[in-house]
Design a protein around this motif. Structure first.
Motif, short mmCIF file in Angstrom:
data_model
loop_
_atom_site.label_atom_id
_atom_site.label_comp_id
_atom_site.label_asym_id
_atom_site.label_seq_id
_atom_site.Cartn_x
_atom_site.Cartn_y
_atom_site.Cartn_z
N THR A 23 38.94 28.47 34.92
CA THR A 23 38.46 29.82 34.69
C THR A 23 38.56 30.59 36.00
OG1 THR A 23 36.92 29.06 33.00
CG2 THR A 23 36.47 31.19 34.00
N LEU A 24 39.31 31.68 35.97
CA LEU A 24 39.50 32.49 37.16
C LEU A 24 38.34 33.46 37.34
CD1 LEU A 24 43.30 33.33 36.79
CD2 LEU A 24 42.26 31.58 38.22
N PRO A 25 38.11 33.91 38.55
CA PRO A 25 37.04 34.90 38.78
C PRO A 25 37.29 36.15 37.96
CG PRO A 25 37.86 34.01 40.86
CD PRO A 25 38.79 33.53 39.81
N ILE A 26 36.23 36.74 37.49
CA ILE A 26 36.37 37.93 36.66
C ILE A 26 37.06 39.06 37.43
CG2 ILE A 26 34.14 38.97 37.24
CD1 ILE A 26 33.89 39.63 34.23
N GLU A 27 36.89 39.07 38.77
CA GLU A 27 37.52 40.11 39.58
C GLU A 27 39.04 40.03 39.54
OE1 GLU A 27 33.42 39.40 41.08
OE2 GLU A 27 35.12 38.11 40.54
N ALA A 28 39.59 38.85 39.25
CA ALA A 28 41.05 38.71 39.20
C ALA A 28 41.65 39.55 38.08
CB ALA A 28 41.42 37.23 39.01
N PHE A 29 40.90 39.70 36.99
CA PHE A 29 41.36 40.49 35.85
C PHE A 29 40.82 41.91 35.88
CE2 PHE A 29 41.16 36.05 34.51
CZ PHE A 29 42.44 35.85 34.01
N ALA A 30 39.55 42.03 36.20
CA ALA A 30 38.85 43.31 36.08
C ALA A 30 38.95 44.12 37.36
CB ALA A 30 37.39 43.06 35.72
N SER A 31 40.17 44.38 37.78
CA SER A 31 40.42 45.18 38.97
C SER A 31 41.63 46.06 38.71
CB SER A 31 40.69 44.29 40.19
OG SER A 31 39.58 43.48 40.50
N ILE A 32 41.65 47.21 39.36
CA ILE A 32 42.84 48.05 39.25
C ILE A 32 43.98 47.31 39.94
CG2 ILE A 32 41.53 50.18 39.13
CD1 ILE A 32 42.15 50.66 42.07
N PRO A 33 45.24 47.63 39.62
CA PRO A 33 46.37 46.89 40.22
C PRO A 33 46.32 46.91 41.74
CG PRO A 33 47.13 48.29 38.43
CD PRO A 33 45.70 48.66 38.67
N ASN A 624 37.62 50.90 40.30
CA ASN A 624 37.48 49.45 40.34
C ASN A 624 36.07 48.99 39.98
OD1 ASN A 624 39.46 47.25 41.18
ND2 ASN A 624 37.61 46.59 42.23
N ALA A 625 35.07 49.70 40.49
CA ALA A 625 33.69 49.32 40.19
C ALA A 625 33.37 49.46 38.71
CB ALA A 625 32.72 50.17 41.03
N ASP A 626 33.90 50.50 38.07
CA ASP A 626 33.69 50.69 36.63
C ASP A 626 34.36 49.57 35.83
OD1 ASP A 626 32.20 52.99 36.85
OD2 ASP A 626 33.94 54.31 36.78
N ARG A 627 35.55 49.19 36.25
CA ARG A 627 36.26 48.12 35.54
C ARG A 627 35.49 46.80 35.64
NH1 ARG A 627 42.78 47.81 35.69
NH2 ARG A 627 42.37 50.00 35.15
N LEU A 628 34.98 46.52 36.83
CA LEU A 628 34.19 45.30 37.01
C LEU A 628 32.91 45.34 36.17
CD1 LEU A 628 34.56 44.65 40.83
CD2 LEU A 628 35.13 43.03 39.02
N LYS A 629 32.24 46.46 36.17
CA LYS A 629 31.00 46.59 35.39
C LYS A 629 31.28 46.39 33.91
CE LYS A 629 27.08 49.72 34.56
NZ LYS A 629 26.47 51.04 34.90
N ALA A 630 32.36 46.98 33.42
CA ALA A 630 32.69 46.84 32.01
C ALA A 630 33.00 45.39 31.66
CB ALA A 630 33.89 47.73 31.68
N PHE A 631 33.80 44.73 32.47
CA PHE A 631 34.18 43.35 32.15
C PHE A 631 33.01 42.38 32.32
CE2 PHE A 631 38.27 44.86 31.52
CZ PHE A 631 39.16 43.84 31.19
N ARG A 632 32.15 42.62 33.26
CA ARG A 632 30.97 41.76 33.39
C ARG A 632 30.06 41.92 32.17
NH1 ARG A 632 30.36 43.23 39.76
NH2 ARG A 632 31.60 41.48 40.57
#
Length: 649
Positions: A23-33, A624-632
């Motif tokens: 399982t990869l860290p959520i930040e690996a997916f939930a980040s802008i390119p 980026n912070a919004d993407r992380l919040k949404a995926f978490r």
């Protein structure tokens, strides 16, 4: 000689990760390119790029400049992705880089997006606005869109042609202005015409084509030169099969390339404008899919050589020389789809984007003279292809027999015989499409142990006229049951555990997710809606103040009672599974109130619902912070309501 160019600090230094199904860290997916919008200067000496900024002090996006030969780096611009977002880059000349920016704003109480164009001088290391205050004094109001270039004037580094509304006697329509990039002066070269919302120049830089819309009727207009008499080339209704859309001119000012339907699918034609019959000569087609995109014009060959289409504006060629170049790339980079995305002006250097369903994408710099292909950057550096789940193309029949193409992603190393927890993931749009390409949402779900099914339900683009037309005014009807039929197919194939299935989506996909749990019983165990439409009646009515209101009604419908009945908000009492709503307060595509109203309706009926508000969020999770919040939030929701490690009883 193998070299690696560096754009900032993050390019092509391979991260040390265990190559297994961890399982990869959520930040690996939930980040802008990490890197995007790579563009090559006309002389092939500089590369500009949009790069993710992540530090302990600040996050956002940088625009960087890297010299190919010296590898000297320059930081051009920085944004926190809240004040504005960078929408793209392009070169006006070897010394001038354009930056396209989008700002959230409000006009007359209505949330809107404002678009601006900035220029960066390489020699002067100076960033400034293209449109000067003295230009804006000529307008009756400040145009909402101040970034629409219709002609770069490649033979004139000091000027370009742009279109704006707000000028002259018809300020609501578009005029074309010549903008001086040195001193900011301007002049009008094409005055507005009633209902004309777009203009197109030929290769000699004359304004030749106007696109007019009156309610739902389009006319393609042509003139011999700026401000001369206009004649009608084609007239058609919105969403009609006889539509003909101009794409651009060849070197000959009488040869116009157009897109029109051919045997039910969109294809590329050329038309001689001196021909009284306007006969369309077929140039390029695909047998089972539409051809979309813009023309690729070779200045070297002085002719049109292909079209840029696909999710990343990839180049598709019909010129034999460039077809051969792509075949060579495919032999060097096997198992990937390798797209040229840009050439230098002499077409000797070029940018390649290499990607697949498991490869988020690698950018390369090619040099035809040296015979080299040098890696530049990963799109997502932490998502190694070896750790991504494979996707295969599938087909299933809708309940009325219509063939639906879908894309099934199963977790890495998942047993073939296992019935997996699954997520149905319809796309947004809805006149959009999914493909067997990399999708960070899908790979996130698969990495967490879920099978993921995406499908192109009727109304999706790319499948021809009849398939597109079948989706008109079809929200909540067969478009919806196509999604449900995909879920039932997944169960019938023994892939999905029928008691462990969730549906998720964004925008229209969020609508489909909410409708699915409102109209089916015991099929889904939960639903996730990001920026989803909850009230279709309100969606249509919200366009009353916009020029495309009649088009929206023709696409979605204007029977408001029926649209409300086909809205999740009207069926909140029927929903008996947990629902997660996520929405950005600065969404300019789907009003934040859509999710707010859905939350209120579910709470009123005491239904299980969570509502995650992204205070500065937009429709695209640009921050980026919004993407992380949404995926978490999604991660916590799935762990509670659809845990992978707990089989259904």
């Amino acid at each position: 000689m193998k070299r690696i160019l560096t754009l900032c600090w993050l390019l092509l230094a391979l991260p040390i990760l265990h190559l297994n199904s961890q399982t990869l860290p959520i930040e690996a997916f939930a980040s802008i390119p990490d890197v995007s919008d790579i563009t090559l200067s006309p002389d092939g000496k500089n590369i500009a790029s949009v790069v993710k900024l992540t530090s302990t002090k600040e996050q956002g996006t940088l625009v960087t400049l890297t010299n190919v030969d010296t590898q000297k780096q320059t930081f051009v611009a920085k944004t926190d992705n809240q004040k504005y977002t960078v929408q793209g880059l392009s070169w006006a000349s070897n010394d001038m880089l354009f930056i396209y920016a989008k700002f959230p704003a409000t006009r007359n109480g209505t949330p809107v997006s404002e678009y601006r164009l900035f220029k960066y001088s390489v020699s002067e290391a100076n960033l400034s606005s293209v449109i000067k205050p003295m230009v804006l004094k000529r307008f009756k109001w400040a145009p909402q869109i101040q970034s629409d270039i219709i002609d770069m004037l490649r033979d004139d580094d000091d000027h370009l042609l742009m279109k704006f509304n707000g000028l002259g006697n018809d300020p609501q329509y578009e005029s074309v202005m010549r903008i001086n990039l040195t001193d900011g002066r301007s002049s009008v070269v094409q005055y507005a015409e009633k209902n004309v919302y777009d203009w197109m120049t030929d290769r000699q830089h004359k304004v030749r084509i106007g696109i007019q819309r009156d309610e739902t009727t389009y006319k393609i207009l042509e003139q011999a030169d700026n401000n001369e008499d206009l004649r009608t080339l084609w007239q058609f209704e919105a969403f009609a099969e006889d539509q003909v859309w101009p794409l651009g001119f060849g070197e000959d000012p009488n040869i116009l390339y157009v897109q029109a339907y051919h045997n039910d699918f969109k294809a590329i034609f050329k038309v001689n404008l001196t021909d009284p019959k306007l006969t369309k000569e077929l140039v390029f087609k695909r047998d089972d899919y539409d051809v979309n995109g813009g023309l690729i014009y070779s200045k070297v060959k002085q002719k049109v050589i292909g079209i840029n289409d696909g999710a990343d504006s990839e180049y598709t060629f019909w010129d034999p020389e460039y077809v051969g170049l792509v075949k060579g790339l495919d032999s060097v980079l096997p198992n990937n789809r390798n797209y040229i995305t840009q050439f230098s002006e002499d077409e000797r250097r070029y940018i390649v984007f290499s990607t697949s369903a498991v490869d988020s994408g690698t950018y390369y710099l090619g040099d035809r003279d040296q015979g080299t292909l040098l890696p530049i950057a990963y799109r997502y550096e932490k998502l190694l292809p070896e750790q991504m789940a494979k996707t295969k193309t599938i087909n299933y029949s809708a309940r009325d027999g219509l063939n639906i193409e879908g894309f099934l992603t199963t977790p890495l190393n998942a047993p073939n015989s296992a019935k997996l927890p699954a997520i149905i993931f319809p796309h947004g749009g809805p006149i959009d499409f999914d493909s067997n390409s990399f999708d960070y949402w899908t790979q996130y779900f698969a990495n967490r142990g879920y099978a993921v099914l995406r499908m192109n339900f009727r109304g999706s683009s790319g499948y021809g006229y009849r398939f597109m037309k079948a989706g008109l005014k079809n929200w909540g009807l067969e478009m919806q049951t196509d999604v449900e039929d995909g879920a039932r197919w997944l169960i019938s194939e023994g892939i999905a555990d029928p008691k462990r299935m969730c549906i998720a989506g964004a925008s229209y996909g969020g609508y489909a997710a909410l409708m699915a749990v409102a109209t089916t019983k015991d099929l889904f165990q939960c639903a996730i809606s990001f920026a989803g439409v909850a009230d279709v009646e309100d969606l249509v009515k919200s366009h009353r103040g916009y020029t495309n209101f009649d088009i929206v009604k023709k696409q979605i419908g204007d029977d408001y009672d029926a649209l409300y009945e086909r809205s999740p908000v009207s069926k909140a009492n029927n929903i008996n599974v947990p629902v997660l709503l996520i929405h950005g307060e600065k969404d300019r595509s789907v009003d934040f109130e859509q999710s707010e109203d859905m939350y209120d309706a579910l709470k009123k009926h005491k239904k299980p619902v969570e509502f995650v508000v992204l205070e500065n969020g937009d429709h695209y999770l640009s921050d980026n912070a919004d993407r992380l919040k949404a995926f978490r939030s999604i991660e916590a929701f799935l762990q509670q309501h659809l845990p992978v490690n707990k089989a259904a009883e």
